[in-house]
Design an enzyme around this catalytic site. Structure first.
Site, PDB file in Angstrom:
ATOM      1  N   GLY A  35       0.596  -1.430  -0.464  1.00  0.00           N
ATOM      2  CA  GLY A  35       0.000   0.254  -0.095  1.00  0.00           C
ATOM      3  C   GLY A  35       0.681   1.071  -0.149  1.00  0.00           C
ATOM      4  N   HIS A  36       2.165   1.374   0.687  1.00  0.00           N
ATOM      5  CA  HIS A  36       2.741   2.807   0.695  1.00  0.00           C
ATOM      6  C   HIS A  36       3.717   2.703  -0.225  1.00  0.00           C
ATOM      7  CE1 HIS A  36       3.276   1.710   5.300  1.00  0.00           C
ATOM      8  NE2 HIS A  36       2.448   2.675   5.633  1.00  0.00           N
TER       9      HIS A  36
ATOM     10  N   SER B 206       0.914  -1.606   8.175  1.00  0.00           N
ATOM     11  CA  SER B 206       1.542  -2.188   9.100  1.00  0.00           C
ATOM     12  C   SER B 206       0.809  -2.667  10.025  1.00  0.00           C
ATOM     13  CB  SER B 206       2.027  -0.916   9.419  1.00  0.00           C
ATOM     14  OG  SER B 206       2.978  -0.244   7.981  1.00  0.00           O
TER      15      SER B 206
END
Ligand code: PAF
Length: 283
Positions: free
Chosen positions: A41-42, A191
């Protein structure tokens, strides 16, 4: 293909020198703020920043002011070497990883309170959160002075708070929201998913489906009925506790009176064991 090691800077002076050199070359700058423990996602945010600018800076800073004393600041996953490798492979050009003392030196005393979109939802359960986010995001945007900064829609309320903050404080960086990365079952990448057991992960994967169904129900029921249905459905799916399910206007996150009469988003936070998950979808 091997990727070169990513340059890392830890001070604002070194960061500004690197950015100034790019500016001298006429290059535009994109920025992605993170707290590390990076996942796909990051990396999609980094790729988006790379699509919007010539050079990309990513910050990794686990910001203590957005954690309450009882929260997971001490155990929040920290893995800078792995993060740096992932960032290099996603096309990031510079990692800014300041120490806590450099961000909050002795005597630091500034607070920022954003009203509007910060009201309700996360703030009802984490009243310290957006004050901490606002301070660190204002600092980071001022430190990097990027043309564009990319934030994930996964933290939709945070994205709206950042938009309000930058508009109100005349921070010139353009804020871009990027779609939530999901696994094959629709679970929003986070996370904190690393904390989930296999069994919990199976339950967590029901969250986005329940929100989609509640959004569909809200077309024929009042928003509060659809929210109540979703809370029940999450508990039945195996979640231990639901902090909130809220259907709000997309732009300012204001609640609806009795019917949805403008573009809407459904947002939720729920607990599985010691893990708190958030997600949201357009209605
Ligand atoms: O979304 C996050 O990871 C954090 O809240 C942010 C924006 C990096 C500020 O610490």
């Amino acid at each position: 293909m091997t990727t070169l090691p990513l340059p890392v800077v830890r001070t604002v002076a070194d960061l500004r020198a690197a950015v100034a050199e790019w500016r001298r070359q006429g290059l535009s700058v994109g920025f992605v703020p993170t707290m590390g423990a990076l996942h796909d996602g990051h990396l999609s945010l980094v790729r988006e920043a790379g699509a919007q600018a010539d050079r990309v800076v990513t910050s990794v800073f686990v910001n203590p002011t957005q954690f309450a004393a009882h929260e997971d600041l001490g155990t929040y996953p920290r893995q800078e070497d792995r993060d740096a490798q992932l960032l290099a492979s996603a096309g990031c050009h510079l990692l800014f990883a300041p120490e806590s003392d450099a961000m909050y030196p002795e005597g630091f005393a500034t607070r920022i309170e954003v009203g509007g979109p910060s009201q309700g939802m996360e703030t009802d359960f984490r009243p310290h959160f957006f004050g901490g986010v606002a301070v660190v995001v204002a600092k980071l945007l001022n430190q990097v002075q990027a043309d564009v900064a990319v934030f994930g829609e996964k933290d939709y309320q945070q994205l709206m708070v950042v938009r309000r903050l930058t508009a109100d404080l005349d921070i010139p960086t353009r804020i871009v929201g990027a779609p939530t990365g999901r696994d094959g079952w629709g679970l929003a990448l986070s996370s904190r998913n690393a904390y989930l057991s296999e069994q919990e992960r199976g339950i967590a994967r029901r969250l986005n489906g329940v929100l989609a169904e509640a959004g569909a129900r809200a077309r024929n029921a009042s928003p509060s009925e659809a929210e109540a249905w979703a809370c029940e459905a999450l508990l039945e799916a195996g979640f231990d506790r639901v902090d909130y399910v809220a259907i709000r206007r997309v732009d300012d996150l204001a609640p609806f009176a009795d019917a949805i009469d403008a573009p809407a988003r459904i947002l939720a936070a729920a607990w599985l064991g010691k893990t708190r998950l958030i997600d949201n979808l357009p209605v």
